[in-house]
Design an enzyme around this catalytic site. Sequence first.
Site: not given
Ligand code: 2IT
Length: 447
Positions: A124, A164, A236-242
Amino acid sequence: MKTSEIMATLQAKYPGENEYLQAVQEVLESVEEVYNQHPEFEQAKIVERMVEPDRIFTFRVTWIDDEGCVQTNTGYRVQFNSAIGPYKGGLRFHKAVTPSMLKFLGFEQTFKNALTTLPMGGAKGGSDFNPRGRSDAEIMRFCQAFMTELWQCIGPDQDIPAGDVGVGGREIGYLYGMYKKLAREYNTGVLTGKGSTWGGSVLRPEATGYGALYFTENLLHRVGKDVKGCRIALSGFGNVAWGAAKKAVELGAKVVAVSGPDGVCEIPGGITPEMIDYMLVMRASNRDRVEDMADKFPGQAIFHAGKKAWSVKCDIALPCAFQNELSEADAEELASNGCWCCCEVSNMGCQPGAIRYFQSHGIYFAPGKAVNAGGVATSGLEMTQNAEHISWSGKEVDEKLHFIMNSIHEQCVKYGTQPDGSVDYVKGANIAGFMKVATAMLEQGII
Ligand code: 2IT
């Protein structure tokens, strides 16, 4: 191995690294019993080695803002574990980023990546850069400055960053542009989450949210239930929530809440496709405000300042924002409003007290490292396409993602089934991921 002894050593060595200590504690508690049945693990000091990152790079990032002022941030890359493959994991740009946060994320990533069935180690990185209020040009200059240091640490068979929190397609584009200029090579495999015209995989933007819903479906089907018709509160309203909202609606659920740092938007009639598209606009604006949704859709989205998504009546809660965003008190409030399932989509989104509350009150719970693994899994699929210089269709990627999420669910059931027949998904995910990484470390000797 005794969890309490290892934790005492780590607490003394890394005082105040609370997120890191929390993540380690959860995994060690889950695996202690299984670990102690393997004297060869103890002999090779697998746990003592596994809780330490292989290495951490720290660097200064200096850039110039739109006013002409010099700005300085700190950048990091934590290469946590490479037992089963090259380092892989996202970059987080957020004002609260610290070594502790990135160590927790890199540690989690190691086990998550092991669950995906693909050969990826854990890493990370990121910076304490705050994107809020920054212009597009400032974002670009920051990404370029960040990459002038990072590029020496990464490579397609070495370490492959992705997005992320605070890092999406736009940022990956700027990062890749600078990487290419410095390395003088068109190494598409060095980053994932790229644009679809230059090596990115279709469905990578959707993958985390889609995968989370596939996992949730698996969990519900095992107990004879379905996502269809359920009210879902997501944060949230970012990529993951979307991505989660898109797939939830497609599966016939009703998304009744999205939230931000400023409060929650309650959507009694359920989120519409126009609102889902608008989440992307809100993310790109860098305003970091969910109230914009209520301004854009008056009457449909009702803003409650300072409230969390967990105050909205729902069947299923999907934390999609940040670590520790759901407390024990939130879990109680959810339960008192009739919520009966929580699938964690953010990394370590639930505080330990919340998890204990869910598990002791018969509320289905599954942890982020299983539920959100579809994101990094699809990054793994992007790496395969890059290595082969080909691109798969959306249908191919979606099928593979679905297969991987089913497999992760199966691994959780295999390692997490309790004597009464219920499944402890926390234990299941931790033990399954741990066994794979520990076995690889053992076979590769003392390094
Ligand atoms: O928390 C995660 O698994 C991510 N942010 C995606 C990491 C990735 O290498 O696609």
